[in-house]
Design a protein around this motif. Structure first.
Motif, PDB file in Angstrom:
ATOM      1  N   SER A   8       0.861  -1.166   0.000  1.00 51.04           N
ATOM      2  CA  SER A   8       0.000   0.000   0.000  1.00 51.04           C
ATOM      3  C   SER A   8       0.905   1.226   0.000  1.00 51.04           C
ATOM      4  O   SER A   8       1.826   1.336   0.802  1.00 51.04           O
ATOM      5  CB  SER A   8      -0.878  -0.031   1.254  1.00 51.04           C
ATOM      6  OG  SER A   8      -1.386   1.242   1.476  1.00 51.04           O
ATOM      7  N   ARG A  11       1.601   3.316   3.323  1.00 52.56           N
ATOM      8  CA  ARG A  11       2.278   2.712   4.479  1.00 52.56           C
ATOM      9  C   ARG A  11       3.738   3.153   4.481  1.00 52.56           C
ATOM     10  O   ARG A  11       4.466   2.874   3.534  1.00 52.56           O
ATOM     11  CB  ARG A  11       2.246   1.192   4.397  1.00 52.56           C
ATOM     12  CG  ARG A  11       0.849   0.629   4.290  1.00 52.56           C
ATOM     13  CD  ARG A  11       0.186   0.656   5.627  1.00 52.56           C
ATOM     14  NE  ARG A  11      -1.069  -0.068   5.585  1.00 52.56           N
ATOM     15  CZ  ARG A  11      -1.982   0.012   6.522  1.00 52.56           C
ATOM     16  NH1 ARG A  11      -1.793   0.774   7.563  1.00 52.56           N
ATOM     17  NH2 ARG A  11      -3.086  -0.682   6.422  1.00 52.56           N
ATOM     18  N   GLU A  74       4.654   1.751   9.393  1.00 56.08           N
ATOM     19  CA  GLU A  74       4.145   0.393   9.569  1.00 56.08           C
ATOM     20  C   GLU A  74       5.303  -0.579   9.790  1.00 56.08           C
ATOM     21  O   GLU A  74       5.223  -1.506  10.593  1.00 56.08           O
ATOM     22  CB  GLU A  74       3.358  -0.038   8.336  1.00 56.08           C
ATOM     23  CG  GLU A  74       2.728  -1.398   8.548  1.00 56.08           C
ATOM     24  CD  GLU A  74       2.218  -2.012   7.269  1.00 56.08           C
ATOM     25  OE1 GLU A  74       2.955  -2.014   6.264  1.00 56.08           O
ATOM     26  OE2 GLU A  74       1.092  -2.497   7.281  1.00 56.08           O
TER      27      GLU A  74
END
Ligand SMILES: NC(=O)c1ccc[n+]([C@@H]2O[C@H](COP(=O)([O-])OP(=O)(O)OC[C@H]3O[C@@H](n4cnc5c(N)ncnc54)[C@H](OP(=O)(O)O)[C@@H]3O)[C@@H](O)[C@H]2O)c1
Length: 294
Positions: A8, A11, A74
């Motif tokens: 993604s 992130r 993340e």
């Protein structure tokens, strides 16, 4: 552009060591795949600019300076150089990541990281590994063997036709740092290696006699392996300004290499993860001919 379906774009991957040998290649690879990266340096003004990479100023020795690096991240790639405050600095990073809610940490460790390691570097990496395993965050440990790029640090000797070492006839599957970075990029982007300790080696064990032969053949000038006693290696390292703890660690590695066994083993992990075989000694020397040129 983000080329990876599993990733993604929003992130953030936090990275330390991004101005160093492994980390600079890692950032190049992450940027090429469209990752969103925040990278820490003590001197961000001097760091290379890359698309998708935001540099932040901070020092791992100062936990208070790590908030911006970790905010909203993340994943986190943890690497520092060999330094005498490696353990407290890396523990600061683990604490800051946990506090910020980071989900996953990929730590660059070393082959032979163990409470029993006779090299202080191996012991220190092990202590950080243990803290990371206890942290509650998901983790992957990269445990590379000796870097081919270390020979660039011996360029002055090599240009003068000598490769000094106390490695004797030890077989060492030296690994190219570009392959370590490629593994790190895959693990950070795709995930799936949580809870794994990944041993990273080159394609074949090589003696220092062989290294000298390959250098001679590829560079076009003779290079000889100068076999040293431990006392001679110690004197050379100390004369070059290597601190006592690191010189002692280097002698311990030479002893492991001379003894053979686990240290001579080749692992297939780089090919398993990146889909291509690790770079050979010959490829490394060819790619760095200019640096070795007289
Ligand atoms: N050489 C080998 O054969 C070998 C084999 C196995 C494992 N290893 C491990 O590989 C690691 C070294 O990797 P490398 O050669 O890629 O590193 P490197 O080129 O020496 O770069 C060190 C990096 O650490 C950063 N750093 C150092 N102190 C810091 C601090 N206080 N705060 C924030 N960042 C700091 C530096 O960033 P700034 O200067 O920009 O702040 C730099 O980006 C070590 O942990 C070593 O044990 C090495």
């Amino acid at each position: 552009m983000n080329e990876d379906k599993n990733m993604s774009n929003d992130r953030v991957i936090a990275v330390t060591g991004g101005t160093g040998t492994v980390g600079s290649e890692l950032l190049r690879l992450l940027a090429a795949r469209g990752a969103k990266v925040r990278a820490l340096s003590r001197h961000p003004g001097k760091a290379p600019r890359l698309p998708g990479v935001e540099w932040v100023a901070g020092d791992l020795a100062d936990k208070g300076s790590l908030g911006r690096l970790m905010s909203g991240a993340e994943s986190f790639f943890l690497l520092t150089g060999n330094m005498d405050n490696m353990v407290p600095a890396q523990l600061n990073a683990i604490d800051a990541a946990k506090q910020a809610g980071v989900r996953r940490v990929v730590k660059l460790s070393a082959l032979g990281a163990s409470i029993h390691s006779k090299s202080v570097i191996g012991l220190w990496h092990y202590l950080v590994e243990q803290a990371l395993e206890r942290s509650g965050m998901a983790w992957t440990l990269l445990r590379p063997h000796a870097y081919l790029q270390n020979f660039l640090g011996q360029v002055e000797d090599i240009r003068q036709g000598r490769l000094p070492s106390a490695a004797g006839d030890g077989l060492v599957p030296f690994v190219d740092t570009r392959d370590i970075a490629a593994v790190a990029a895959e693990v950070l982007i795709r995930g799936g290696w949580e809870g794994k300790k990944l041993v990273l080696t080159g394609p074949a064990g090589r003696t220092h006699d062989e290294v000298a032969k390959v250098l001679s053949a590829e560079l076009g000038y003779p290079v000889e392996h100068r076999r040293e006693s431990e006392d001679e290696a110690w004197a050379r390292l100390r004369k070059a300004g290597v601190p006592v703890w690191l010189a002692a660690g280097t002698l311990a590695l030479y002893a492991y290499w001379r003894h053979g066994g686990a240290t001579a083993k080749v692992s297939g992990v780089i090919e398993q993860i990146t889909g291509r075989p690790p770079r050979s000694l010959e490829e490394f020397v060819r790619d760095h001919k200019q640096q070795f040129a007289r």
